[in-house]
Design an enzyme around this catalytic site. Structure first.
Site, PDB file in Angstrom:
ATOM      1  N   ARG A   1     -13.227  45.039  23.235  1.00 51.92           N
ATOM      2  CA  ARG A   1     -11.953  45.481  22.668  1.00 51.92           C
ATOM      3  C   ARG A   1     -11.624  44.814  21.334  1.00 51.92           C
ATOM      4  NH1 ARG A   1      -7.872  46.177  27.667  1.00 51.92           N
ATOM      5  NH2 ARG A   1      -9.250  47.360  28.968  1.00 51.92           N
TER       6      ARG A   1
ATOM      7  N   HIS B   1      -1.984  43.664  23.703  1.00 52.14           N
ATOM      8  CA  HIS B   1      -2.148  44.245  25.024  1.00 52.14           C
ATOM      9  C   HIS B   1      -2.174  43.213  26.140  1.00 52.14           C
ATOM     10  CE1 HIS B   1      -3.201  47.181  27.956  1.00 52.14           C
ATOM     11  NE2 HIS B   1      -4.363  46.630  28.222  1.00 52.14           N
TER      12      HIS B   1
END
Ligand code: ADP
Length: 595
Positions: free
Chosen positions: A317, A420
């Protein structure tokens, strides 16, 4: 729920007083607040936070014979866990065996440490992986469906477990946990925020102080489990550790403020990896909806506004976030076809939400996205040829390329990175005991889930958050039970639902917990309605995509009115017409089952 909470607390206090001499009323005087009412309760264990980790901890403590209360600052349960998309990583499970997937805890450890840039606490990772499969069994035994398996980025083998219908894992997990808390008669005090961990003169944890509206609540206990989640919604805090993230949006729920970390630090807890913050590369730009990496695992690719691929989409990510931010427009389009769409319910839901652009042909999609048609078509053709040859000659992608993108219609989601997940947090050992700055255990303080640090190191793999909260939440319940059994048991004196919420007259509904869905401004406003003694005694919001600043206030009023009047024919709240109607519709749908 502010209004409702104050009514309830006033009521429970009155009832509680008459039933139990242990509930005391006291007046405290501080410099800031001249006079404040406080209530005193007691129970062996207080779990702070009703997300996945907290609910698993409470359930597991109860299974191990320990009385427990959960306090939750929001007026709904679920936390960030409700938003979890992809699934739960686990290695060597029955479901993998059924599908002929060979996987081991060793492989999961290796992947997790590689993904975490070798900064992980290896003991925590080992415990996570070795207990992942038993935890899947445990979840299955309480009614969770984890029988489908997907491939996550950074994982050697397919091990991301989720429900067979491909629904967001959080949207299935939280209702299952909520139901089990109900079944096990575990009290959850919503709208109750922990403000202090109480310790005795020896430094042992002795309870918690909390606020609920204008009341102070003291809960005396033998131990506290912190399950307060991360700090991804607290820009001030994440920028303190990572200046470069100033101005980033977040995918987190508003309760992800990191308050548990501060509370733990106040009693000496150490922290680890506070600057390790994950930004999710694929967050839909207008609604901040997280788009699971499973979409890429199933074959989706990225193109930029020029219609060009620019990276291997199966990288971790952090790498992908950086790659997207390198593009001129700082966003990317995630492109997939009808085959991918058909295989994922979550995508279909997102399509209904209006955040996916569709084109019957590639030309039509390019035109809708205002991308150069020729470049876009060439990128797609090239990608399909890479899939045919099983070789990505441009960026070396080697996973999630089993099938090409050739089944019309075609789709695009505009995505960019947002904060996140916060990898760092309170330092724990594999017993979930919190470690202080001198390397010693703080007696009676346990922690699990995103509030802790060390499991994920420098970067978390998709699917490992749910593994973490479930494995360590469950472990916290076991270990806190062992701990409190060595001490003199504390009598349970808590506001119970019966005492607090059930109106005196018997209503006509069937007792139970019912779920219903409504449409406010967005689809998927999901509630859980509790009926006791024939009356509606609780309405919890399980899922909502409504704008919090509009919805939260309206929800308090409507929930309170429905419970007060035992009718859904209540006034809608001005300025929140759609959200009000959606909520009323969801409650109506839920109580259909209770008639
Ligand atoms: P995890 O994934 O670790 O379970 P979640 O974000 O799902 O974390 O859940 C954490 C929960 O803890 C959230 O519902 C949040 O509102 C709650 N919480 C955070 N701080 C406090 C606090 N000080 N008192 C009570 N609840 C809290």
């Amino acid at each position: 729920m502010k209004k409702l909470s104050s009514i309830l607390l006033a009521f429970l206090f009155l009832v509680g007083c008459s039933n139990s001499p242990k509930v005391e009323e006291a007046k405290t005087t501080t410099m800031e607040e001249p006079s404040q009412t406080s209530e005193v309760y007691s129970v062996n264990v207080v779990v702070v936070g009703a997300g996945g980790a907290g609910m698993a901890a409470a359930l597991s403590a109860k299974e191990n014979g320990t009385e427990v209360v959960v306090i939750e600052q929001m007026d709904y349960v679920g936390g960030n866990t409700s938003r979890a998309e992809g699934g739960m990583n686990a290695a060597g499970t029955v479901f993998q065996k059924e599908k002929g997937i060979e996987d081991t805890a060793e492989a999961m450890i290796e992947d997790t440490i590689k993904g975490g840039k070798e900064l992980n606490d290896k003991e925590l990772v080992t415990f996570l992986a070795e207990n992942s499969s038993p935890t899947v069994d445990w979840l299955t035994s309480i009614g969770m469906d984890l029988s489908d398996i997907g491939q996550g980025a950074g994982a050697t083998n397919a091990r991301m477990h989720r429900s067979s219908d491909g629904a967001k894992v959080g949207s299935v997990l939280i209702p299952v946990l909520t139901e089990n808390l109900e079944k096990n008669d575990i009290t959850v005090l919503k709208g109750t925020k922990a403000t202090k961990i109480i310790t005795d003169e020896d430094g042992k944890v002795a309870g918690i102080e909390a606020v609920s509206n204008d009341k102070t609540i003291t809960i005396n206990s033998n131990a506290v489990v912190l399950a307060t989640g991360g700090f991804g919604a607290n820009e001030e805090l994440f920028v303190k550790y990572r200046e470069d993230l100033a101005g980033f949006t977040t995918t987190n729920h508003p309760g992800a403020t990191g308050s548990g970390i501060i509370l733990a630090q106040e009693v000496g807890a150490d922290t680890v990896d506070m600057d390790k913050i994950q930004t999710n590369p694929t967050v839909e730009v207008t609604t901040q909806t997280v788009i699971s990496e499973t979409v890429r695992g199933k074959g989706a690719i990225f193109v930029n506004q020029s219609g060009e691929r620019f990276t291997s989409e199966m990288q971790t990510r952090d790498v992908l976030s950086a790659e997207i931010l390198k593009q001129n427009e700082k966003y990317a389009y995630l492109i997939f076809d009808q085959r991918v769409m058909d295989s994922m319910k979550a995508l279909q839901t997102n399509y209904e939400k209006g955040i996916i652009t569709k084109g019957q042909t590639l030309e039509e999609l390019a035109s809708a996205l205002e991308i150069d048609e020729k470049t876009f078509k060439a990128s797609m053709e090239k990608w399909n040829s890479f899939v045919a040859n099983q070789k990505d000659e441009d960026f070396g992608r080697d996973k999630g390329m089993d099938e090409d993108l050739s089944k019309a219609p075609f789709y695009a989601i505009k995505v960019s990175p947002a904060v996140h997940y916060t990898m760092g947090g309170v330092k724990i050992n594999t017993n979930t005991e919190v470690i202080n700055t001198e390397g010693k255990v703080i007696p009676g303080l346990f922690a699990a889930g995103e509030v802790t640090g060390g499991v994920h190191g420098g970067n978390r793999l998709g699917g490992n958050a749910v593994a973490d909260i479930m494995v360590y939440g469950r472990q916290a319940g076991i270990k806190v039970s062992e701990y409190v059994k060595t001490l003199t048991s504390i009598e349970t004196v808590l506001p119970t639902k019966e005492k607090t919420e059930a109106p005196s007259e018997k209503g006509s509904l069937k007792d139970g917990t019912y779920e219903g869905v409504g449409k406010g401004n967005e689809e998927g406003l999901k509630v859980s309605v509790t009926v006791e003694n024939g009356n509606i005694t609780d309405i919890a919001i399980l899922e909502s995509k409504e704008t919090p600043s509009i919805f939260d206030g309206a929800k308090d009023v409507i929930v309170s009115e429905i419970i007060k009047t035992q009718s859904t024919e209540v006034d809608i709240v001005t300025g929140a017409t759609n959200s009000s109607n959606g909520l009323i519709e969801a409650v109506n749908n839920a109580i259909e089952g209770a008639k």
